[in-house]
Design an enzyme around this catalytic site. Structure first.
Site, short mmCIF file in Angstrom:
data_model
loop_
_atom_site.label_atom_id
_atom_site.label_comp_id
_atom_site.label_asym_id
_atom_site.label_seq_id
_atom_site.Cartn_x
_atom_site.Cartn_y
_atom_site.Cartn_z
N GLY A 136 37.03 44.22 47.56
CA GLY A 136 37.96 43.27 47.18
C GLY A 136 37.64 42.06 48.05
N GLN B 97 39.05 33.80 52.06
CA GLN B 97 38.15 34.32 52.84
C GLN B 97 36.73 33.65 52.79
OE1 GLN B 97 39.13 38.76 51.65
NE2 GLN B 97 38.26 38.99 53.29
N CYS C 47 38.60 44.55 56.95
CA CYS C 47 38.53 43.26 56.13
C CYS C 47 37.27 42.58 56.71
CB CYS C 47 39.71 42.62 56.63
SG CYS C 47 40.05 41.21 55.74
N HIS D 111 46.53 43.94 49.79
CA HIS D 111 45.62 43.52 50.93
C HIS D 111 45.32 42.12 50.55
CE1 HIS D 111 42.69 43.80 54.08
NE2 HIS D 111 42.38 42.69 53.54
N GLU D 112 44.81 41.81 49.25
CA GLU D 112 44.40 40.69 48.78
C GLU D 112 45.38 39.50 48.83
OE1 GLU D 112 41.54 40.49 49.61
OE2 GLU D 112 40.84 42.68 48.91
N HIS E 184 46.38 38.17 51.96
CA HIS E 184 45.52 36.83 52.25
C HIS E 184 45.98 35.60 51.50
CE1 HIS E 184 41.98 38.72 54.43
NE2 HIS E 184 41.94 39.59 53.59
CO CO Z 1 40.63 41.21 53.71
#
Ligand code: CO
Length: 168
Positions: free
Chosen positions: A47, A52, A90, A132-133, A136
């Site tokens: 993912g 990022q 990550c 998790h995303e 971010h």
């Molecule tokens: Co990550």
């Protein structure tokens, strides 16, 4: 499509609150395609969130590497159920695995590539990746789940290449 450069801790873009996408246009679709290609270029990656790759917009991509791929615009978790402890890596916080408590199941609402609103239920790894995303997009990283002492330890470990786990 192109593999994009991954921004790593402590890049500022990883700490910003990403802005909502107002219009699903070709630029957004290109970013989403590139995110999928970037995931595919990293063996442990399942993912990715737009910050990022240095883009502070609410876009996430998931490729569970079982044939299922998802591109989500402005994703919001509308329901959480159960608890699940997951070990997470990550690409933006390389070389460490952090234990994070997540919901076991989530329901996520987002826009697809055609700008249609979709509600989707996810469980297991898929649910973990979504949580998790979306973290971010709010500037939150896995190291934030550790207490101060453990966080120090993680930050020291970042420089050594030791742990390998699933990259979210
Ligand atoms: Co990550």
């Amino acid at each position: 499509m192109a593999v994009r450069k991954i921004y790593t801790y402590p890049s500022e873009v990883l700490r910003a609150k990403a802005s909502s996408v107002e219009k699903v246009d070709d630029d957004i679709l290109t970013v989403l395609d590139d995110m999928i290609e970037t995931i595919d270029s990293a063996p442990e990656s399942v993912g990715l969130a737009a910050p990022q790759i240095g883009i502070s917009k609410r876009l996430i991509a998931v490729d569970l590497k079982d044939g299922k791929r998802y591109k989500m615009i402005n994703p919001v978790i509308i329901k959480r159920e159960g608890k699940h402890l997951s070990s997470e890596g990550c690409l933006s916080v390389p070389n460490i695995c952090v234990s994070v408590e997540r919901a076991e199941e989530v329901e996520v609402s987002f826009l697809n590539e055609s700008g249609e609103k979709i509600d989707l239920k996810a469980e297991g790894l898929f649910a973990v990746v979504i949580q998790h995303e979306i973290d971010h997009l709010d500037g939150k990283l896995i190291i934030d789940f550790a207490g101060p002492i453990k966080r120090d330890l993680y930050l020291k470990k970042l420089k050594q290449k030791k742990e390998i786990c699933r990259q979210l």
